[in-house]
Design a protein around this motif. Structure first.
Motif, mmCIF file in Angstrom:
data_model
loop_
_atom_site.group_PDB
_atom_site.id
_atom_site.type_symbol
_atom_site.label_atom_id
_atom_site.label_comp_id
_atom_site.label_asym_id
_atom_site.label_seq_id
_atom_site.Cartn_x
_atom_site.Cartn_y
_atom_site.Cartn_z
ATOM 1 N N PHE A 101 -79.260 16.358 -103.439
ATOM 2 C CA PHE A 101 -78.544 17.607 -103.702
ATOM 3 C C PHE A 101 -77.040 17.424 -103.530
ATOM 4 O O PHE A 101 -76.259 17.753 -104.418
ATOM 5 C CB PHE A 101 -79.064 18.697 -102.764
ATOM 6 C CG PHE A 101 -78.431 20.032 -102.990
ATOM 7 C CD1 PHE A 101 -78.892 20.863 -103.990
ATOM 8 C CD2 PHE A 101 -77.362 20.464 -102.205
ATOM 9 C CE1 PHE A 101 -78.308 22.089 -104.207
ATOM 10 C CE2 PHE A 101 -76.774 21.686 -102.412
ATOM 11 C CZ PHE A 101 -77.248 22.501 -103.423
ATOM 12 N N THR A 102 -76.654 16.852 -102.364
ATOM 13 C CA THR A 102 -75.217 16.786 -102.075
ATOM 14 C C THR A 102 -74.501 15.704 -102.873
ATOM 15 O O THR A 102 -73.338 15.871 -103.238
ATOM 16 C CB THR A 102 -74.958 16.535 -100.574
ATOM 17 O OG1 THR A 102 -75.766 15.425 -100.181
ATOM 18 C CG2 THR A 102 -75.296 17.736 -99.732
ATOM 19 N N LEU A 103 -75.174 14.585 -103.157
ATOM 20 C CA LEU A 103 -74.489 13.460 -103.794
ATOM 21 C C LEU A 103 -74.616 13.461 -105.316
ATOM 22 O O LEU A 103 -73.691 13.032 -106.019
ATOM 23 C CB LEU A 103 -75.022 12.132 -103.239
ATOM 24 C CG LEU A 103 -74.833 11.922 -101.741
ATOM 25 C CD1 LEU A 103 -75.556 10.672 -101.285
ATOM 26 C CD2 LEU A 103 -73.352 11.837 -101.403
ATOM 27 N N ILE A 104 -75.728 13.897 -105.840
ATOM 28 C CA ILE A 104 -75.972 13.753 -107.284
ATOM 29 C C ILE A 104 -75.875 15.088 -108.028
ATOM 30 O O ILE A 104 -75.083 15.252 -108.952
ATOM 31 C CB ILE A 104 -77.366 13.136 -107.561
ATOM 32 C CG1 ILE A 104 -77.575 11.896 -106.707
ATOM 33 C CG2 ILE A 104 -77.538 12.861 -109.043
ATOM 34 C CD1 ILE A 104 -76.720 10.707 -107.082
ATOM 35 N N ILE A 105 -76.686 16.056 -107.586
ATOM 36 C CA ILE A 105 -76.818 17.290 -108.376
ATOM 37 C C ILE A 105 -75.601 18.185 -108.219
ATOM 38 O O ILE A 105 -74.982 18.603 -109.202
ATOM 39 C CB ILE A 105 -78.090 18.079 -107.967
ATOM 40 C CG1 ILE A 105 -79.305 17.163 -107.936
ATOM 41 C CG2 ILE A 105 -78.287 19.262 -108.869
ATOM 42 C CD1 ILE A 105 -79.827 16.763 -109.267
#
Lengths: 224, 267
Positions: free
Chosen positions: A134-138
């Motif tokens: 969630f935090t790094l990609i999306i």
């Protein structure tokens, strides 16, 4: 026609500036809180467990579907009878944050849904946890898509903050209203008020346009 | 094809424009007295939350001193005491209602002051109230001196704020738009005291036994009927003024005063 008197406005400029300070104070703190609330809600709604998801949906639908003034009055007038006494300013900040948080979470959710699901699947298959994905990609991809609607929400916070004048918080609208009814200069004060609010929100609109250009995704955004 | 579309668009715009002009209220070209006579009723602004001057009672009817006074005026100007349409005004919007022409006259516990006289016209005073302070019975505020640094509740657009600030400059003012909001704020402890005209406080005390009124009176507040300042409304104002004169001469005023203040005001 109408005898326009600019002197009353010029006279009350120091007074109005105090009001602007209060409006900015409430709006800035509410914006930060609302964004954090929006993040938590959208994470629990898209990635969270079943119960968290249920809670998030309930929160968004209850807050989104009731008027802000009603929520403000519940905070200010109903809570004291239950033994919770908040100062008028904290009532204003709390209800504004809760209200805008629900809308911001919806905006963020639309951004997250626009990111392809394969990205989430490939990140988890690479061994990232849900939170990391969630935090790094999306999220970094989602946020740049929703910059324009997100900034509309911050603009709305500033405009909605005028409602706190109903609970005797001396914000910009309280001072404008008081000036208008004390000097009987309704046209001058309300026009000046509209202008000042436009200046405040205009800064955000300008800032959002700049950000939008900086974070434009090549090849993804249609050139119109 | 494109030309047809454009023509329909223009037609639609014309239609919208003409229907909008219907919404704009016709400005009274002739004098107000004539308009009122043709309309068959006076549109009067009164308060709906200031007992005993204008309030909604238990059977949901509008009653009070100001309401009775306007009915008497209607009886003398139009010959029918029911030829009145009452509209709600508050301390903060009553002058705007007059200026914008929404109401013909205002009877809403309005004190005659010189800043107001620059904007609107007043009748002769029909009642004299005094500004007083209301506190909870167990409050430590006993006199005006105890007020310094306290939170004082007022209604925006009334004379109360200016008066109290002159006497005790250190008070913190909490301003609300209606009396309902102001009384509510005092009840929930948002402020320490509430200041407004004694008459309105007595009206509130008649329903709430936990509060009391302090002996000090800050000022005298002569109430007047409010009229729009314009040539076209002068005829109406004259008619109401002479009706008011009659009401005061023939004892009707004393009757109204006894009816509404005897139960509430025990001086």
């Amino acid at each position: 026609m109408y005898n326009f008197d600019t002197a009353v406005i010029i006279e009350s400029i120091p007074n109005l500036i105090d009001g602007v300070k209060m409006t900015l104070f409430i709006s800035v703190i509410s914006s930060i809180c609302a964004f954090i609330i929006g993040l938590i809600i959208v994470f629990s709604r898209t990635m969270g467990l079943k119960y968290l998801k249920f809670f998030a949906v309930c929160y968004v639908e209850i807050i989104r579907n009731t008027p802000l003034l009603v929520q403000l009055y519940i905070m200010y007038k109903a809570l004291p009878s239950l033994g919770i006494m908040l100062s008028p300013i904290s009532c204003g900040i709390l209800s504004l944050s809760l209200y805008a948080g629900a809308f911001i979470s919806e905006v963020l959710r639309s951004g997250i849904h626009s990111v392809a699901n394969e990205q989430f699947e490939s990140s988890t298959s690479l061994g990232l946890s849900k939170f990391q994905a969630f935090t790094l990609i999306i999220f970094p991809q989602a946020i740049r898509i929703v910059i324009p609607p997100l900034s509309s929400q911050f603009i709305n916070i500033i405009k909605n903050s005028s409602l706190v004048s109903f609970i005797a918080v001396t914000d910009l609208f309280y001072r404008i209203y008081k000036g208008a009814v004390d000097d009987f200069r309704f046209v001058e004060f309300f026009l000046a008020g509209a202008f000042i609010y436009m200046m405040l929100t205009g800064v955000i609109a300008l800032f959002s346009n700049i950000l939008e250009n900086v974070f434009r995704l090549r090849g993804r955004t249609a050139k119109i | 094809m494109i030309i047809y579309k454009k023509i329909t668009l223009i037609l639609i715009i014309c239609l919208i424009m003409t229907s909008l002009t219907g919404c704009i209220k016709k400005m009274a070209d002739e004098n107000l007295l004539k308009t009122v006579r043709e309309r068959g009723k006076i549109i009067a602004g009164v308060k709906f939350d200031a007992k005993p001057f204008g309030f909604i009672d238990q059977d949901q009817k509008l009653k009070g001193f100001d309401v009775d006074l306007i009915r008497e005026i209607a009886k003398r100007v139009l010959g029918d005491e029911n030829a009145v349409e009452f509209q709600q005004v508050t301390s903060s919007n009553r002058i705007f209602s007059l200026i914008s022409g929404n109401v013909d006259m205002v009877a809403a516990t309005m004190t005659i002051t010189s800043p107001r006289q620059k904007v609107i016209d007043f009748s002769r005073p029909y009642y004299v109230a005094g500004q007083a302070i209301m506190v909870a019975k167990d409050s430590s505020v006993k006199t005006l001196k105890d007020l310094s640094g306290r939170r004082v509740i007022i209604v925006l657009g009334s004379t109360s704020e200016i008066n109290i600030k002159q006497m005790v400059p250190s008070v913190k003012i909490l301003g609300f738009r209606t009396y309902t909001d102001a009384f509510e704020a005092l009840k929930s402890g948002r402020g320490d005291v509430l200041t407004t005209d004694d008459t309105i406080i007595y009206g509130f005390l008649s329903e709430n036994s936990k509060y009391k009124i302090l002996k000090d009176r800050l000022t005298l507040e002569p109430y007047g009927l409010g009229f729009k300042k314009a040539e076209k409304t002068q005829s109406f104002q004259d008619a109401v003024d002479s009706a008011l004169e009659q009401i005061m001469q023939d004892g009707t005023m004393a009757k109204i005063q006894r009816k509404w203040t005897a139960d509430f005001i025990k001086k």
